[in-house]
Design a protein around this motif. Structure first.
Motif, short mmCIF file in Angstrom:
data_model
loop_
_atom_site.label_atom_id
_atom_site.label_comp_id
_atom_site.label_asym_id
_atom_site.label_seq_id
_atom_site.Cartn_x
_atom_site.Cartn_y
_atom_site.Cartn_z
N ALA A 149 -34.92 -84.25 -62.48
CA ALA A 149 -36.04 -83.53 -63.11
C ALA A 149 -37.11 -83.20 -62.08
N ALA A 150 -37.27 -84.11 -61.13
CA ALA A 150 -38.26 -83.87 -60.08
C ALA A 150 -37.87 -82.64 -59.26
N GLU A 151 -36.57 -82.40 -59.20
CA GLU A 151 -36.06 -81.26 -58.43
C GLU A 151 -36.13 -79.94 -59.22
N VAL A 152 -35.69 -79.97 -60.49
CA VAL A 152 -35.54 -78.72 -61.26
C VAL A 152 -36.61 -78.55 -62.34
N GLY A 153 -37.34 -79.61 -62.66
CA GLY A 153 -38.38 -79.53 -63.69
C GLY A 153 -37.83 -79.74 -65.09
N TRP A 154 -38.73 -80.02 -66.01
CA TRP A 154 -38.37 -80.14 -67.43
C TRP A 154 -38.63 -78.83 -68.12
N PRO A 155 -37.98 -78.48 -69.22
CA PRO A 155 -36.84 -79.23 -69.78
C PRO A 155 -35.58 -79.01 -68.94
N LEU A 156 -34.64 -79.90 -69.14
CA LEU A 156 -33.35 -79.72 -68.48
C LEU A 156 -32.22 -79.88 -69.50
N VAL A 157 -31.05 -79.49 -69.10
CA VAL A 157 -29.88 -79.50 -69.99
C VAL A 157 -29.01 -80.72 -69.66
N GLY A 190 -17.95 -94.24 -69.77
CA GLY A 190 -17.63 -94.32 -68.34
C GLY A 190 -17.57 -92.98 -67.67
N THR A 191 -18.23 -91.97 -68.26
CA THR A 191 -18.09 -90.61 -67.72
C THR A 191 -19.30 -90.16 -66.93
N GLY A 192 -20.45 -90.84 -67.10
CA GLY A 192 -21.69 -90.28 -66.57
C GLY A 192 -22.11 -89.09 -67.42
N LEU A 193 -23.31 -88.60 -67.12
CA LEU A 193 -23.84 -87.47 -67.88
C LEU A 193 -24.02 -86.33 -66.88
N LEU A 194 -23.70 -85.10 -67.32
CA LEU A 194 -23.94 -83.93 -66.47
C LEU A 194 -25.32 -83.37 -66.78
N LEU A 195 -26.14 -83.27 -65.77
CA LEU A 195 -27.46 -82.63 -65.93
C LEU A 195 -27.42 -81.27 -65.25
N GLU A 196 -28.06 -80.30 -65.90
CA GLU A 196 -28.15 -78.97 -65.29
C GLU A 196 -29.56 -78.43 -65.46
N GLU A 197 -29.98 -77.65 -64.50
CA GLU A 197 -31.26 -76.96 -64.69
C GLU A 197 -31.14 -76.05 -65.91
N ARG A 198 -32.26 -75.85 -66.58
CA ARG A 198 -32.25 -74.90 -67.69
C ARG A 198 -32.47 -73.51 -67.10
N VAL A 199 -31.43 -72.72 -67.18
CA VAL A 199 -31.45 -71.41 -66.50
C VAL A 199 -32.21 -70.39 -67.35
N GLY A 200 -33.17 -69.73 -66.74
CA GLY A 200 -33.88 -68.65 -67.44
C GLY A 200 -33.07 -67.37 -67.32
N PHE A 201 -32.04 -67.28 -68.14
CA PHE A 201 -31.10 -66.15 -67.98
C PHE A 201 -31.58 -64.91 -68.71
#
Lengths: 402, 402
Positions: A149-157, A190-201
Motif C-alpha cells: 500500500a505504501a507503494e501503490v496507495g489505497w484503495p488496492l485490490v 496456504g496460497t497467500g493473497l494477490l494484491l494489485e494496484e487499483r488501476v484507473g482504467f
C-alpha cells in the motif's frame, strides 16, 4: 409396440468416418455451447457433469455424472475420449497429472492451465515475460499489505489466487483491517493473497484467440467488455474507437502469452485500457482464462468461426477457422436471472419485438443475478444494437417489463 | 469413484424456465441439424429414431428407438412432447390422425402434410389454386399414358406419387413400354402414376419460407439449385441474375401455397424457371417439401436465422426470426459419399485450405452417392465461393484428391 426408451449406457458413441470424441470436464454453459458446433463438425462430445441436470447434460447424449475433484472419475471419463478439455479451471493439478500419465491428450495442458488456476503464478510468469500488468505483490501478512500500500496507495485490490470467478474472490480494500479475514483464509489455504494496484482504467477490453497444439493461432478482433458488479454484462465487438496500435498491442500480448505459456484451445486475456505516454492509450493484463469465455460469446453469431467451434478445432489440432466478423458490429448482452422463474413468456416477447436477435439460453434454473443466457445482435449501427441487446437481455431476465 | 454412466431412461428432460419439448419423428440429418438451434433456443429436442445409431441419435440425448410406421410407438413418443414435427414425410396419415385424436400439436398438420406425401394430391390442389405447374395427368393404364403423351409429347416425366426422394421414384420415359413396370407397381400400390410434361427449364429455383400456426410467415431469398443425377448438389443464395419480378412471383407462390394449404414449419417449394411471355421468365412449381430442406442449408451460416432454428420457432408458434442474408452470397455444396470410408483426414485438409469454410457433417456412414454432409461459404464473389464450396465438398467426399 411402444418406443423403447432404452436404459442405455451413455458412453460416447463415435460417428463413422474416423471422427474423434472430445471430452469436456464440467457441465456448465460453456460445455453446453460446444454441443451445436460439435454436431456440425461431426465430432462427438462427452461431458463429465457433477449435476445430471446441468445445462450441458440436457443437450449432450454422453454426460456421465462425476466430480472433477474425483481422480478416478476423471480418469475413467478421459479413457473414453480422444482429447480432454474443460468447462472451468477447477480440475486440480494432481488430477491433471494423472491424466497426462495415462497418456491422455489434455488441452490446455496442466502446465499452461496452472497460470489460469493460480493468479499469483500468472502474475509472476507474465512479469517475467515483460507483459504489462498492474503493479502487484504477494501478501501473507498485514505487514506485506502495508508495504504494498505504501507503494501503490489505497484503495488496492486483493484477490484469492485460486477459485474466483465473476467477481467472487476479489475485493477492493481501503485499509489493512478490511483484509484481515482475507489474509487468514489465504494463510489457511496456504496460497497467500494477490494484491494489485487499483488501476484507473479508461475501459476494459479483451482479446480472445485460439491456439492449436501445432502452434497455429487465430485472434478475433479486440472487444470492449462492460462489467456490472464484477459480472460481464455487455460486450461490444470490435471495441469502438480503439486505436489501431493499441489493438495491435493487445493482440500481440495475447499471442505472446498463448505461445509462451503453451496455451491450447481458446485463451481470453482480459485487459485494462489505461492512459499511456503522450496522451495515447496502453493496455495492462487483468485476467487470463483458458477456455471459451464470456467476452467471446458475440462470436457465435458475429464471426465466421465462433469460439466454441474454434475451441473444438484447436483442442483437436484441426486447422483453425476464420475469426473474421460477419457484420460491422456485434453486441452481446448477458441475461441475468431475476425474481421470476418462468423465462419462456418474456422470451417470446423479445423474439416478437426483434426478429434479428439471437438468443442463447443455458438450460439453467433462474436465481437472481445468475448468468442464464445471452443475446447477440449484429448490424451497422452500434448504439441501436446496444439498445436492442440490453433491452432484450433485461426483458428476458425480468429486470424490465416494458 | 468411477463416473456413473447411468443406465438412464432417455425420456426428454425439460429445461427449467417453462421451455417446451419438440419431438421430431425420424432420426436423419434434418433432425440432427435441429440439435444445435434447439440447445441455443433453450428448448429440448426429442427424436424418434428407427436406428439407435442414426445421425440425430448421436447428438440428441432423448432418442427413443421406434418406427414412424408403428402407431403405438409414435403415440407414446408424442405423449412426451409439446409439439411433434418431422424429419421426413413418411408418417402415414392413419398414424397422424391418431396423434390429432390424442390432442397432440402436430406441425405441419396431417391435412397440410398430405400434399407433400402425395404428389397427385399436390398437383390437384395447386392446379385448383391456380398456382402454375407443369402440365400433368394421372395415369393408371397404358392408354392414359398415350393420351397424355399425345398432349405434351415424348419424353415425359413419370413419378410415383408417394415415397420418392433424391431422384428416386422419378423417371423420364420416351415410350409407353418404358413405363410398363411403373404402371404395374402403381396399380399394386393403388396410387396411380403421376405424369408430367418434361419442362424445358432455364434453371431450377427454390423458395423457402416458414409459417407459424398464428399465420406469421417469413421467406428467405429465392435460391438457385443445381441438381446432379436427381440429387441437389449445389445451392446459390440468392439466385444470381434473378429478375425482381420473377423473384416476387416465386415468393408470392410460396406464401400462397403455405397459407392455402395451412402449412406450419418450413416449406420448400422447388421451382422451374421457364421462358415466359415477352422473352422474360416465369416459374412453375416442381415439388413441395414441408420440413427443412436441402435448398435451405445455406441459411445455417448465410442468414440471420437458419432454417432449423426457424422451423423450431415456427412449430412452437414462437415469433419468427429474420431471414436476412448476412453476406452478399452464400454457396452450399453437398458432400456425397465416395469409395473411402474415412472422412476425417480429407476434412482436416479442406479446413487447412479454407479457413472461411463452414462444414456440416451428418454422422452417417459413407456409401457411394449418399449425402453425408454439406459445406457453406459466404462472401462477395460468387464464382470464388462456388469454386471453394465445390472443391471442399468433392475433396471431403473423395471425388477429387487434389
Amino acid at each position: 409396440m411402444a418406443p423403447r426408451y432404452p436404459h442405455r449406457v451413455t458412453r460416447p458413441r463415435r460417428a463413422p468416418g474416423g471422427f474423434p470424441v472430445v471430452g469436456v470436464v464440467g457441465g456448465g454453459q460453456l460445455a453446453r455451447m460446444c454441443a451445436g458446433p460439435a454436431a456440425e463438425l461431426g465430432v462427438t462430445l462427452s461431458v463429465l457433469t457433477e449435476d445430471p441436470d446441468s445445462g450441458a447434460a440436457l443437450v449432450v447424449p454422453s454426460a456421465p455424472v462425476g466430480s472433477h475433484l474425483d481422480a478416478d472419475a476423471v480418469r475413467r471419463f478421459a479413457a473414453e475420449c480422444d482429447v480432454v478439455t474443460f468447462d472451468h479451471e477447477h480440475v486440480p493439478q494432481e488430477v491433471l497429472a494423472l491424466l497426462v500419465e495415462d497418456g491422455v491428450a489434455v488441452h490446455p495442458s496442466p502446465d499452461a492451465l496452472r497460470f489460469a488456476q493460480d493468479k499469483l503464478a500468472m502474475r509472476e510468469r507474465l512479469t517475467a515475460l515483460g507483459v504489462p500488468c498492474p503493479r502487484w505483490a504477494r501478501a501473507d501478512t498485514a505487514a506485506d499489505v502495508e508495504a504494498f500500500a505504501a507503494e501503490v496507495g489505497w484503495p488496492l485490490v486483493a484477490k484469492t489466487p485460486r477459485g474466483g470467478y465473476d467477481g467472487k474472490g476479489v475485493t477492493v480494500a481501503s485499509s489493512v483491517d478490511e483484509l484481515a479475514d482475507w489474509l487468514e483464509r489465504a494463510a489457511d489455504a496456504g496460497t497467500g493473497l494477490l494484491l494489485e494496484e487499483r488501476v484507473g482504467f479508461r475501459r476494459e477490453l479483451a482479446v480472445l484467440l485460439a491456439r492449436s497444439p501445432s502452434g497455429q493461432a487465430a485472434a478475433w478482433p479486440v472487444v470492449e467488455t462492460v462489467q456490472t458488479g464484477g459480472i460481464c454484462t455487455e460486450v461490444l465487438a470490435p471495441a469502438p474507437d480503439l486505436d489501431d496500435e493499441v489493438a495491435a498491442l493487445a493482440v500481440e500480448a495475447g499471442l505472446r502469452v498463448a505461445g509462451e505459456l503453451g496455451v491450447t484451445g481458446v485463451l481470453a486475456v482480459e485487459l485494462f485500457e489505461v492512459a499511456g505516454a503522450d496522451g495515447g492509450s496502453s493496455v495492462l493484463v487483468n485476467e487470463l482464462a483458458m477456455r471459451p469465455h464470456n467476452s467471446g460469446h458475440w462470436s457465435m453469431d458475429g464471426a465466421v468461426t465462433g469460439q466454441f467451434e474454434q475451441h473444438l478445432r484447436a483442442v483437436l489440432d484441426l486447422p483453425l477457422g476464420s475469426p473474421r466478423p460477419r457484420e460491422p458490429w456485434t453486441v452481446m448482452a448477458n441475461v441475468l436471472g431475476g425474481d421470476y422463474p418462468e423465462l419462456y413468456p418474456a422470451y417470446r416477447h423479445v423474439m416478437a419485438r426483434d426478429p434479428g436477435l439471437k438468443a442463447h439460453l443455458y438450460g439453467k434454473g433462474v436465481r437472481p443475478g445468475r448468468k442464464i443466457g445471452h443475446v447477440n445482435v449484429s448490424g451497422a449501427v452500434l448504439e441501436d444494437l446496444r439498445e436492442r441487446a440490453r433491452h432484450a437481455a433485461d426483458y428476458i431476465g425480468g429486470a424490465v417489463t416494458e
